[in-house]
Enzyme design. Structure first.
Site, mmCIF file in Angstrom:
data_model
loop_
_atom_site.group_PDB
_atom_site.id
_atom_site.type_symbol
_atom_site.label_atom_id
_atom_site.label_comp_id
_atom_site.label_asym_id
_atom_site.label_seq_id
_atom_site.Cartn_x
_atom_site.Cartn_y
_atom_site.Cartn_z
ATOM 1 N N ARG A 127 4.737 -2.719 3.542
ATOM 2 C CA ARG A 127 3.597 -3.614 3.720
ATOM 3 C C ARG A 127 3.199 -3.659 5.197
ATOM 4 N NH1 ARG A 127 -0.596 -5.704 0.914
ATOM 5 N NH2 ARG A 127 -0.770 -7.959 1.055
ATOM 6 N N THR A 397 -6.816 -0.596 -3.801
ATOM 7 C CA THR A 397 -5.436 -0.283 -4.181
ATOM 8 C C THR A 397 -5.366 0.853 -5.185
ATOM 9 O OG1 THR A 397 -4.973 -2.591 -3.843
ATOM 10 C CG2 THR A 397 -3.390 -1.417 -5.192
ATOM 11 N N THR A 415 -2.176 0.528 -0.872
ATOM 12 C CA THR A 415 -3.502 -0.083 -0.729
ATOM 13 C C THR A 415 -3.988 -0.099 0.707
ATOM 14 O OG1 THR A 415 -4.785 -2.053 -1.295
ATOM 15 C CG2 THR A 415 -2.602 -2.434 -0.397
ATOM 16 N N ASN A 417 -6.417 -2.479 0.756
ATOM 17 C CA ASN A 417 -7.031 -3.712 0.284
ATOM 18 C C ASN A 417 -8.403 -3.432 -0.313
ATOM 19 O OD1 ASN A 417 -6.864 -6.385 -0.405
ATOM 20 N ND2 ASN A 417 -7.819 -7.109 1.464
ATOM 21 N N ASP A 439 -5.186 -10.785 3.131
ATOM 22 C CA ASP A 439 -4.195 -11.263 2.149
ATOM 23 C C ASP A 439 -3.395 -12.462 2.673
ATOM 24 O OD1 ASP A 439 -4.871 -9.656 0.052
ATOM 25 O OD2 ASP A 439 -3.326 -8.167 0.399
ATOM 26 N N SER A 468 1.560 -10.168 -0.954
ATOM 27 C CA SER A 468 0.845 -9.201 -1.798
ATOM 28 C C SER A 468 1.008 -9.568 -3.260
ATOM 29 C CB SER A 468 1.423 -7.806 -1.559
ATOM 30 O OG SER A 468 0.898 -6.889 -2.485
ATOM 31 N N SER A 469 0.079 -9.069 -4.084
ATOM 32 C CA SER A 469 0.219 -9.212 -5.539
ATOM 33 C C SER A 469 0.638 -7.903 -6.195
ATOM 34 C CB SER A 469 -1.114 -9.654 -6.155
ATOM 35 O OG SER A 469 -1.499 -10.899 -5.627
ATOM 36 N N GLY A 490 -6.215 -4.394 -8.146
ATOM 37 C CA GLY A 490 -7.052 -5.535 -8.514
ATOM 38 C C GLY A 490 -6.667 -6.832 -7.835
ATOM 39 N N GLY A 491 -5.944 -6.766 -6.700
ATOM 40 C CA GLY A 491 -5.612 -7.993 -5.978
ATOM 41 C C GLY A 491 -4.855 -8.969 -6.857
HETATM 42 O O1 DON Z 1 -1.672 -6.591 -1.752
HETATM 43 C C1 DON Z 1 -2.521 -7.118 -2.455
HETATM 44 O O2 DON Z 1 -2.260 -7.968 -3.293
HETATM 45 C C2 DON Z 1 -3.972 -6.672 -2.308
HETATM 46 N N1 DON Z 1 -4.198 -6.206 -0.965
HETATM 47 C C3 DON Z 1 -4.283 -5.617 -3.318
HETATM 48 C C4 DON Z 1 -5.719 -5.171 -3.255
HETATM 49 C C5 DON Z 1 -6.192 -4.484 -4.470
HETATM 50 O O3 DON Z 1 -5.515 -4.390 -5.453
HETATM 51 C C6 DON Z 1 -7.586 -3.978 -4.434
HETATM 52 N N2 DON Z 1 -7.823 -3.130 -5.580
HETATM 53 N N3 DON Z 1 -8.633 -2.722 -6.191
#
Ligand code: DON
Length: 586
Positions: A127, A397, A415, A417, A439, A468-469, A490-491
């Site tokens: 990360r 991501t 990712t 982001n 984030d 992070s997710s 997808g965050g």
């Molecule tokens: O780490 C995380 O939770 C986010 N930065 C992830 C971002 C993400 O999944 C964007 N995707 N389409």
């Protein structure tokens, strides 16, 4: 057990099926049943465009799933050349940095979860970290309001972790020489590859962002996106990859690459220095391991919130002897109530484990799950403000999976982001930088770009990793061998997507493609709204949920890729029909 009043009466089932027959005759299929001979009601949703035949592959020995085919092919080639699943995953990671610039990266970070065939496990945390000059209030304007500088431009970037993480994972568990896993990406960058419609469309959609910074002439020759069918070469990126192949992580964190990043930062008022880059370290952590019924769930520990939230949700769901079938009101109510509580803890309690002590053991314990379950009424929604969390004291991501012929399994999510990250492109070194600073909770209690309202544990501090997710997850079957590898983009939507795919396979007995394609629910505590995928829920179920007190609205979900063990041997691989992706078996 859910109370009988929540179980949908047989008559309603028949009526819904009759409506389905009347409105969409071509969508009629026999209603399948799960292992307990219960109807899998999600099949009866007339308005859901099932695309579960999309992007699936079988393989007798090995399988790779990823969002971009050339990178997936690199993974398969590395396996065929004698590499193991870790070698292949590292090679896919570097290849995606070349062929999938919207999310694949050198300028971002991620997590890799490994389960070797001999039982060893590892969780690699690469990360990004806040630069040393970051401050708690760096994204607040004069009125204390968050600005978009956490998402766009030079200050949005954390110190990248991907190269350090891939290098660490390869050094610990890879088999081939390091240059052999970086080599395919060098060839793709130097010799070029044919642009496909996916890349052309992704570029077109982000032209305004990219053309604010130095990537414009590279990706928009003559002012238009690199066109499908043309060969796209990235000589600066090839040179960076060659330095990495020759010097390992130092080829990125020291010397010309590090100097190029720092120079770009100085040009645009960013914070990352050569000292930040030299100080970056990836971490090897112990994967979280939990039980759900007779399965073992291996998943990512903090600084991902994904694993803790997934296990917390599964533990609460396990308190029901059987979950209500998909498509029913009871199913949505169970998922909504559990996600609401698990995301509440995620948002308020989790952050960087090296900056804040985290209650991981408690949140993932069966005892805590029983206490949470006792707060869930069977017949009505609980407003978020009334949830008596015992712990509460205040308020783009890409995912890829590899299994090899020996049974080594690797699930990786990485990712920058947002699509193309912060938009900032390091022209001399050939890559985009992330906007992962978003984030963090720029202002605790206020939503970030994914609408996640997070707390003090995730406030900005120098050298800290942002929560992070991302949820790379490996499910072991009752025999102890990998049964399912899954992760998503997808965050904040990632965790609920992974949860439902695991449940669809493990609890509801769906085949993999159907488990991924099935409509999903999402709840992230704030806003206190149960979200569904448009067309995926029968109107009477929505009406019933509203009567129970749920605020419901249509919304998105994560986009996954996954691998499942085939009962007779070999693997199925599948990519989410909602988004680009491939599965390639061997
Ligand atoms: O780490 C995380 O939770 C986010 N930065 C992830 C971002 C993400 O999944 C964007 N995707 N389409």
């Amino acid at each position: 057990m859910p109370s009988p009043s929540l179980a949908r009466p047989a008559l309603a089932v028949l009526l819904t099926l009759a409506t389905a027959c009347a409105t969409v005759p071509s969508a009629v299929r026999p209603v399948p049943r799960d292992a307990d001979n219960r109807e899998l009601r999600e099949f009866a949703t007339a308005t859901w465009a099932w695309r579960d035949g999309a992007r699936v592959a079988g393989g007798d020995s090995a399988m790779v799933t990823a969002n971009e085919p050339l990178a997936a092919r690199v993974g398969l080639d590395v396996l065929r050349a004698g590499g193991n699943a870790v070698d292949a995953a590292v090679a896919v990671g570097f290849a995606l940095a070349v062929t999938y610039p919207e999310a694949g990266n050198l300028g971002g970070g991620g997590f890799m979860l490994v389960r070797m065939a001999d039982g060893r496990t590892a969780a690699f945390d690469f990360r990004e970290m806040a630069p040393a000059a970051a401050t708690r209030e760096m994204f607040l304007d004069a009125n204390g309001e968050p600005t978009d500088a956490s998402r766009v431009g030079h200050r949005a970037s954390g110190v990248p972790g991907s190269v350090a993480g891939l290098h660490l994972a390869h050094g610990r568990l890879g088999r081939l020489p390091w240059p052999a896993v970086v080599g395919p990406a060098i060839a793709l960058a130097r010799d070029g590859f044919e642009v496909d419609s996916t890349m052309e469309a992704a570029l077109a959609g982000s032209q305004r962002l990219i053309c604010r910074f130095a990537g414009c002439p590279v990706f928009f020759p003559e002012g238009r996106p690199a066109a499908r069918g043309t060969r796209f070469r990235q000589p600066a990126l090839a040179a960076t990859l060659e330095r990495i192949a020759a010097q390992g992580a130092d080829g990125f964190y020291r010397g010309p690459t590090a100097e190029a990043i720092a120079a770009e930062m100085r040009r645009g008022g960013g914070l990352i220095t050569t000292a930040d880059l030299a100080a970056y370290r990836a971490a090897e952590r112990r994967p979280l391991a939990g039980r759900y019924r007779d399965r073992t769930i291996l998943t990512m520990p903090p600084v991902s919130s994904g694993g803790v939230t997934l296990l917390e949700a599964l533990n609460v769901l396990e308190t029901w002897p059987r979950l209500a079938p998909p498509g029913t009101t009871a199913h949505a109510h169970q998922l909504g109530a559990v996600l609401q509580r698990a995301y509440l803890d995620r948002n308020l309690r989790l952050g960087d484990p090296e900056a804040t002590p985290l209650p991981v053991d408690e949140l993932t314990s069966k005892a805590y799950a029983r206490r949470l379950r006792a707060t869930i009424p069977e017949d009505r929604a609980t407003p978020i403000a009334d949830i008596p969390s015992v712990l509460r004291d205040g308020p783009e991501t890409t995912h890829f999976n590899v299994v090899d012929a020996e049974g080594n399994a690797v699930a990786t999510t990485t990712t920058i982001n947002d699509l193309f990250g912060s938009g900032v492109y390091v022209a001399e070194a050939g890559f985009f930088l992330n906007d992962e600073m978003d984030d963090f909770a720029a202002r605790p209690g206020r939503p970030n770009g994914f609408g996640l309202v997070q707390g003090e544990a995730n406030a900005i501090a120098p050298g800290k990793r942002m929560l992070s997710s991302m949820t790379p997850t490996i499910v072991l079957g009752a025999d102890g061998r990998p049964e399912l590898l899954v992760g998503a983009r997808g965050g904040g939507l990632i965790i609920s997507a992974v949860l439902q795919i695991v449940l669809n396979v493990v609890e509801h007995g769906m085949p993999l493609t159907r488990a991924i394609a099935a409509p999903r629910w999402h709840h992230q505590a704030w806003p206190d709204t149960l979200r569904y995928e448009a067309g995926g829920v029968a109107p009477d179920v929505l009406a019933e949920l509203q009567r129970m007190g749920w605020a419901v609205r249509a919304g998105g979900t994560g986009r996954a890729t996954a691998i499942q063990r085939r009962p007779g041997g070999g693997w199925w691989g599948a990519a989410d029909p909602r988004r680009d992706g491939v599965a390639m078996g061997w």
